[in-house]
Design a protein around this motif. Structure first.
Motif, PDB file in Angstrom:
ATOM      1  N   LEU A  10       3.317  -5.451   4.999  1.00 34.99           N
ATOM      2  CA  LEU A  10       2.850  -4.155   5.476  1.00 34.99           C
ATOM      3  C   LEU A  10       1.497  -4.335   6.144  1.00 34.99           C
ATOM      4  CD1 LEU A  10       3.623  -2.061   2.262  1.00 34.99           C
ATOM      5  CD2 LEU A  10       5.085  -2.353   4.275  1.00 34.99           C
ATOM      6  N   PRO A  11       1.233  -3.606   7.197  1.00 34.22           N
ATOM      7  CA  PRO A  11      -0.067  -3.714   7.865  1.00 34.22           C
ATOM      8  C   PRO A  11      -1.172  -3.130   6.993  1.00 34.22           C
ATOM      9  CG  PRO A  11       1.199  -1.926   8.811  1.00 34.22           C
ATOM     10  CD  PRO A  11       2.122  -2.630   7.852  1.00 34.22           C
ATOM     11  N   VAL A  12      -2.293  -3.825   6.922  1.00 38.07           N
ATOM     12  CA  VAL A  12      -3.433  -3.360   6.130  1.00 38.07           C
ATOM     13  C   VAL A  12      -4.406  -2.620   7.044  1.00 38.07           C
ATOM     14  CG1 VAL A  12      -5.424  -4.058   4.759  1.00 38.07           C
ATOM     15  CG2 VAL A  12      -3.215  -5.196   4.430  1.00 38.07           C
ATOM     16  N   GLN A  13      -4.712  -1.386   6.685  1.00 36.57           N
ATOM     17  CA  GLN A  13      -5.643  -0.584   7.500  1.00 36.57           C
ATOM     18  C   GLN A  13      -7.064  -0.735   6.993  1.00 36.57           C
ATOM     19  OE1 GLN A  13      -4.914   3.637   7.435  1.00 36.57           O
ATOM     20  NE2 GLN A  13      -5.837   3.917   9.466  1.00 36.57           N
ATOM     21  N   ASN A  14      -7.250  -0.605   5.688  1.00 36.94           N
ATOM     22  CA  ASN A  14      -8.599  -0.691   5.124  1.00 36.94           C
ATOM     23  C   ASN A  14      -8.719  -1.864   4.151  1.00 36.94           C
ATOM     24  OD1 ASN A  14      -9.622   1.697   6.438  1.00 36.94           O
ATOM     25  ND2 ASN A  14      -8.401   2.911   4.998  1.00 36.94           N
ATOM     26  N   SER A  15      -8.017  -1.759   3.029  1.00 34.53           N
ATOM     27  CA  SER A  15      -8.143  -2.757   1.973  1.00 34.53           C
ATOM     28  C   SER A  15      -6.763  -3.169   1.474  1.00 34.53           C
ATOM     29  CB  SER A  15      -8.965  -2.192   0.807  1.00 34.53           C
ATOM     30  OG  SER A  15      -8.823  -2.959  -0.355  1.00 34.53           O
ATOM     31  N   ALA A  16      -6.538  -4.499   1.384  1.00 36.99           N
ATOM     32  CA  ALA A  16      -5.263  -5.005   0.876  1.00 36.99           C
ATOM     33  C   ALA A  16      -5.066  -4.603  -0.573  1.00 36.99           C
ATOM     34  CB  ALA A  16      -5.196  -6.515   1.030  1.00 36.99           C
ATOM     35  N   SER A  17      -6.145  -4.613  -1.355  1.00 39.67           N
ATOM     36  CA  SER A  17      -6.026  -4.251  -2.773  1.00 39.67           C
ATOM     37  C   SER A  17      -5.683  -2.766  -2.928  1.00 39.67           C
ATOM     38  CB  SER A  17      -7.326  -4.582  -3.512  1.00 39.67           C
ATOM     39  OG  SER A  17      -8.425  -3.894  -2.935  1.00 39.67           O
ATOM     40  N   ASP A  18      -6.259  -1.921  -2.082  1.00 42.72           N
ATOM     41  CA  ASP A  18      -5.929  -0.495  -2.140  1.00 42.72           C
ATOM     42  C   ASP A  18      -4.464  -0.267  -1.751  1.00 42.72           C
ATOM     43  OD1 ASP A  18      -8.456   0.121  -2.943  1.00 42.72           O
ATOM     44  OD2 ASP A  18      -9.164   0.738  -0.954  1.00 42.72           O
ATOM     45  N   LEU A  19      -4.019  -0.971  -0.719  1.00 43.61           N
ATOM     46  CA  LEU A  19      -2.623  -0.827  -0.287  1.00 43.61           C
ATOM     47  C   LEU A  19      -1.674  -1.316  -1.365  1.00 43.61           C
ATOM     48  CD1 LEU A  19      -0.507  -0.182   1.849  1.00 43.61           C
ATOM     49  CD2 LEU A  19      -0.900  -2.458   2.848  1.00 43.61           C
ATOM     50  N   TRP A  20      -2.020  -2.432  -2.018  1.00 46.21           N
ATOM     51  CA  TRP A  20      -1.175  -2.951  -3.094  1.00 46.21           C
ATOM     52  C   TRP A  20      -1.100  -1.965  -4.254  1.00 46.21           C
ATOM     53  CZ3 TRP A  20       2.611  -5.846  -4.409  1.00 46.21           C
ATOM     54  CH2 TRP A  20       2.832  -6.182  -5.754  1.00 46.21           C
ATOM     55  N   ARG A  21      -2.227  -1.393  -4.588  1.00 46.93           N
ATOM     56  CA  ARG A  21      -2.234  -0.430  -5.697  1.00 46.93           C
ATOM     57  C   ARG A  21      -1.376   0.784  -5.346  1.00 46.93           C
ATOM     58  NH1 ARG A  21      -7.114  -0.447  -6.319  1.00 46.93           N
ATOM     59  NH2 ARG A  21      -7.725   1.305  -4.967  1.00 46.93           N
ATOM     60  N   ARG A  22      -1.521   1.259  -4.139  1.00 48.83           N
ATOM     61  CA  ARG A  22      -0.725   2.409  -3.705  1.00 48.83           C
ATOM     62  C   ARG A  22       0.770   2.086  -3.709  1.00 48.83           C
ATOM     63  NH1 ARG A  22      -0.708   4.472   2.516  1.00 48.83           N
ATOM     64  NH2 ARG A  22       0.950   6.049   2.334  1.00 48.83           N
ATOM     65  N   LEU A  23       1.110   0.920  -3.196  1.00 59.07           N
ATOM     66  CA  LEU A  23       2.521   0.513  -3.131  1.00 59.07           C
ATOM     67  C   LEU A  23       3.105   0.331  -4.519  1.00 59.07           C
ATOM     68  CD1 LEU A  23       5.037  -0.519  -1.596  1.00 59.07           C
ATOM     69  CD2 LEU A  23       3.976  -2.795  -1.567  1.00 59.07           C
ATOM     70  N   SER A  24       2.435  -0.434  -5.374  1.00 62.18           N
ATOM     71  CA  SER A  24       2.983  -0.734  -6.699  1.00 62.18           C
ATOM     72  C   SER A  24       3.081   0.517  -7.558  1.00 62.18           C
ATOM     73  CB  SER A  24       2.129  -1.803  -7.392  1.00 62.18           C
ATOM     74  OG  SER A  24       0.777  -1.393  -7.486  1.00 62.18           O
ATOM     75  N   GLU A  25       2.095   1.406  -7.440  1.00 63.19           N
ATOM     76  CA  GLU A  25       2.151   2.648  -8.221  1.00 63.19           C
ATOM     77  C   GLU A  25       3.303   3.530  -7.756  1.00 63.19           C
ATOM     78  OE1 GLU A  25      -1.667   4.448  -7.879  1.00 63.19           O
ATOM     79  OE2 GLU A  25      -2.619   3.117  -9.361  1.00 63.19           O
ATOM     80  N   SER A  26       3.508   3.602  -6.446  1.00 67.04           N
ATOM     81  CA  SER A  26       4.586   4.429  -5.914  1.00 67.04           C
ATOM     82  C   SER A  26       5.959   3.890  -6.328  1.00 67.04           C
ATOM     83  CB  SER A  26       4.476   4.499  -4.390  1.00 67.04           C
ATOM     84  OG  SER A  26       5.451   5.360  -3.858  1.00 67.04           O
ATOM     85  N   ARG A 331      12.818   1.719   0.420  1.00 71.63           N
ATOM     86  CA  ARG A 331      12.611   1.667   1.868  1.00 71.63           C
ATOM     87  C   ARG A 331      11.711   2.827   2.319  1.00 71.63           C
ATOM     88  NH1 ARG A 331      13.350  -3.242   3.898  1.00 71.63           N
ATOM     89  NH2 ARG A 331      15.442  -4.074   3.519  1.00 71.63           N
ATOM     90  N   SER A 332      11.931   3.975   1.754  1.00 71.17           N
ATOM     91  CA  SER A 332      11.113   5.139   2.096  1.00 71.17           C
ATOM     92  C   SER A 332       9.657   4.916   1.708  1.00 71.17           C
ATOM     93  CB  SER A 332      11.672   6.385   1.401  1.00 71.17           C
ATOM     94  OG  SER A 332      10.872   7.513   1.659  1.00 71.17           O
ATOM     95  N   ILE A 333       9.450   4.340   0.539  1.00 73.66           N
ATOM     96  CA  ILE A 333       8.088   4.049   0.079  1.00 73.66           C
ATOM     97  C   ILE A 333       7.407   3.059   1.017  1.00 73.66           C
ATOM     98  CG2 ILE A 333       6.752   2.970  -1.764  1.00 73.66           C
ATOM     99  CD1 ILE A 333       8.874   4.077  -3.736  1.00 73.66           C
ATOM    100  N   LEU A 334       8.134   1.995   1.391  1.00 72.99           N
ATOM    101  CA  LEU A 334       7.572   0.982   2.271  1.00 72.99           C
ATOM    102  C   LEU A 334       7.220   1.585   3.634  1.00 72.99           C
ATOM    103  CD1 LEU A 334      10.009  -1.974   1.460  1.00 72.99           C
ATOM    104  CD2 LEU A 334       7.566  -1.875   0.910  1.00 72.99           C
ATOM    105  N   GLU A 335       8.080   2.438   4.135  1.00 70.05           N
ATOM    106  CA  GLU A 335       7.818   3.064   5.435  1.00 70.05           C
ATOM    107  C   GLU A 335       6.606   3.987   5.354  1.00 70.05           C
ATOM    108  OE1 GLU A 335      10.214   5.439   8.972  1.00 70.05           O
ATOM    109  OE2 GLU A 335      11.291   4.417   7.338  1.00 70.05           O
ATOM    110  N   ASP A 336       6.498   4.688   4.239  1.00 65.65           N
ATOM    111  CA  ASP A 336       5.359   5.582   4.058  1.00 65.65           C
ATOM    112  C   ASP A 336       4.050   4.797   3.995  1.00 65.65           C
ATOM    113  OD1 ASP A 336       4.201   8.259   3.359  1.00 65.65           O
ATOM    114  OD2 ASP A 336       3.685   7.186   1.515  1.00 65.65           O
ATOM    115  N   CYS A 337       4.106   3.624   3.340  1.00 65.85           N
ATOM    116  CA  CYS A 337       2.895   2.810   3.202  1.00 65.85           C
ATOM    117  C   CYS A 337       2.480   2.147   4.509  1.00 65.85           C
ATOM    118  CB  CYS A 337       3.106   1.736   2.129  1.00 65.85           C
ATOM    119  SG  CYS A 337       3.090   2.375   0.435  1.00 65.85           S
ATOM    120  N   SER A 338       3.384   2.081   5.471  1.00 67.49           N
ATOM    121  CA  SER A 338       3.053   1.435   6.749  1.00 67.49           C
ATOM    122  C   SER A 338       2.951   2.433   7.887  1.00 67.49           C
ATOM    123  CB  SER A 338       4.125   0.386   7.095  1.00 67.49           C
ATOM    124  OG  SER A 338       5.400   0.992   7.201  1.00 67.49           O
TER     125      SER A 338
END
Length: 374
Positions: A10-26, A331-338
């Motif tokens: 997934l493309p990282v906009q700000n922080s990889a750790s923030d994106l990972w937390r958002r993805l894993s929690e979702s 798939r929906s979660i991944l699309e939302d995160c990107s």
């Protein structure tokens, strides 16, 4: 062990750790039966855009090849284990279970220096797997040759009386072999035994009366002896064949039988040793191929992410093992995160572009491909 994984970035906009937390929690909240892990891709040598575009075709072809070899070795292991009397063990890669290796992948800098051009790494991986495949063909061919020889012997020992080896059915006392007398062996169709017993004495002159004895019977035939004067043997064989009785050539020889038994024992020993050796080699080689495959996947996710998101490299990669019922949700979660970052090469469904790097798989606004482990 999961049999299928998605490897995504997934493309990282700000922080990889923030994106990972958002993805894993979702994923944990909305698809709790889905496992997700970080996929640690090192900073590899980018090269030029042209080199990446040229490499993309090789990535698709090589992935199919490496996956096919991996499955071929696994099938060979399964086949060998069926007759290995418990010799086999668990599939491992670098000493850990396959699932653990996938979900805790770490790049081997010693084997694949990250400063090497991506094409060199891919070629090295492809060459390693190709050599293993060639070695497997040779080893499997040698094993199958011995196995075929044993199967041929077993067919002779267990097949129809018309073709099988008779040495284990005919004892020395069943055979008369003197200067004037000779015992012949006749294979009689099961339904023709009465005809044989009523006619064998009259098929030619000088047949010893009541000399025929049944030695064995299977589903199709019965094996009989008949004793007669030696000089009439050829005439008897001709007359017997005309009535549908098959004459089997046989010479009782303890020496020949002992030699055959020794040859059979050696073949059995050779087959067992080769099977054990091939099985051990397959386990070891499966680990090598799988390790190479995961390094290849890291190169692929890196190259496709650069082509998808641009430079400098800024993406989060993950390994996901979704349940079938959760695939659409994930798939929906991944699309939302990107969705917040525009992929520089992402095209609409009506366009044709680099978005199709997934190798024939469905395309998404993020990099994704599937690996089938077993």
């Amino acid at each position: 062990m999961a049999s299928r994984y998605w490897i995504v970035s997934l493309p990282v906009q700000n922080s990889a750790s923030d994106l990972w937390r958002r993805l894993s929690e979702s994923v944990s909240k909305n698809a709790f039966d889905t496992s997700i892990y970080r996929f640690n891709v090192p900073e590899l040598r980018v090269g030029t855009l042209d080199s990446l575009l040229s490499l993309s075709d090789d990535l698709l072809k090589s992935n199919a090849f490496i996956e096919a070899v991996s499955h071929k070795i696994r099938r060979q292991i399964d086949e060998l284990e069926k007759v290995s009397s418990g010799e086999g063990g668990a599939l491992t890669v670098d000493g850990v279970p396959v699932e653990t290796y996938v979900t805790r992948f770490a790049w081997d800098e010693g084997r694949y220096p990250t400063m090497s051009p991506l094409k060199d790494i891919v070629n090295n991986i492809h060459g390693l797997v190709a050599k293993i495949e060639d070695d497997m063909k040779v080893r499997a061919s040698e094993y199958n040759t011995v196995r075929s020889q044993l199967n041929a012997i077993n067919r002779k020992q267990t097949g129809s009386l018309a073709v099988r080896d008779l040495s284990d059915m005919v004892k020395e006392e069943d055979i008369i072999a003197t200067e004037h007398l000779e015992t012949l062996l006749a294979v009689v169709p099961k339904y023709s035994q009465k005809d044989w017993l009523s006619s064998y004495e009259t098929l030619t002159q000088y047949v010893v009366p009541r000399s025929s004895k049944k030695l064995h019977e299977d589903n199709e035939y019965a094996l009989y002896t008949v004793t007669l004067f030696r000089k009439m043997a050829d005439n008897f064989k001709i007359a017997a064949r005309e009535k549908g009785f098959q004459m089997r050539e046989f010479e009782h020889s303890p020496e020949v039988q002992d030699t055959r038994k020794q040859e059979l024992q050696k073949l059995v020993q050779d087959q067992d040793a080769m099977r054990s050796s091939l099985l051990q080699w397959c386990y070891s080689s499966y680990g090598e191929v799988f390790s190479a495959w995961m390094h290849f996947c890291a190169v692929r996710i890196f190259a496709e992410s650069i082509l998808r998101y641009g430079l400098p490299p800024s993406f989060l990669s993950a390994v996901i093992s979704p349940s079938t019922k959760s695939e659409k949700k994930v798939r929906s979660i991944l699309e939302d995160c990107s969705s917040n970052v525009q992929s520089i090469y992402w095209k609409s469904d009506d366009d044709v572009g680099v978005a199709g790097l997934g190798g024939g798989e469905d395309t998404y606004p993020y990099v994704s491909f599937t690996i089938n482990v077993v």
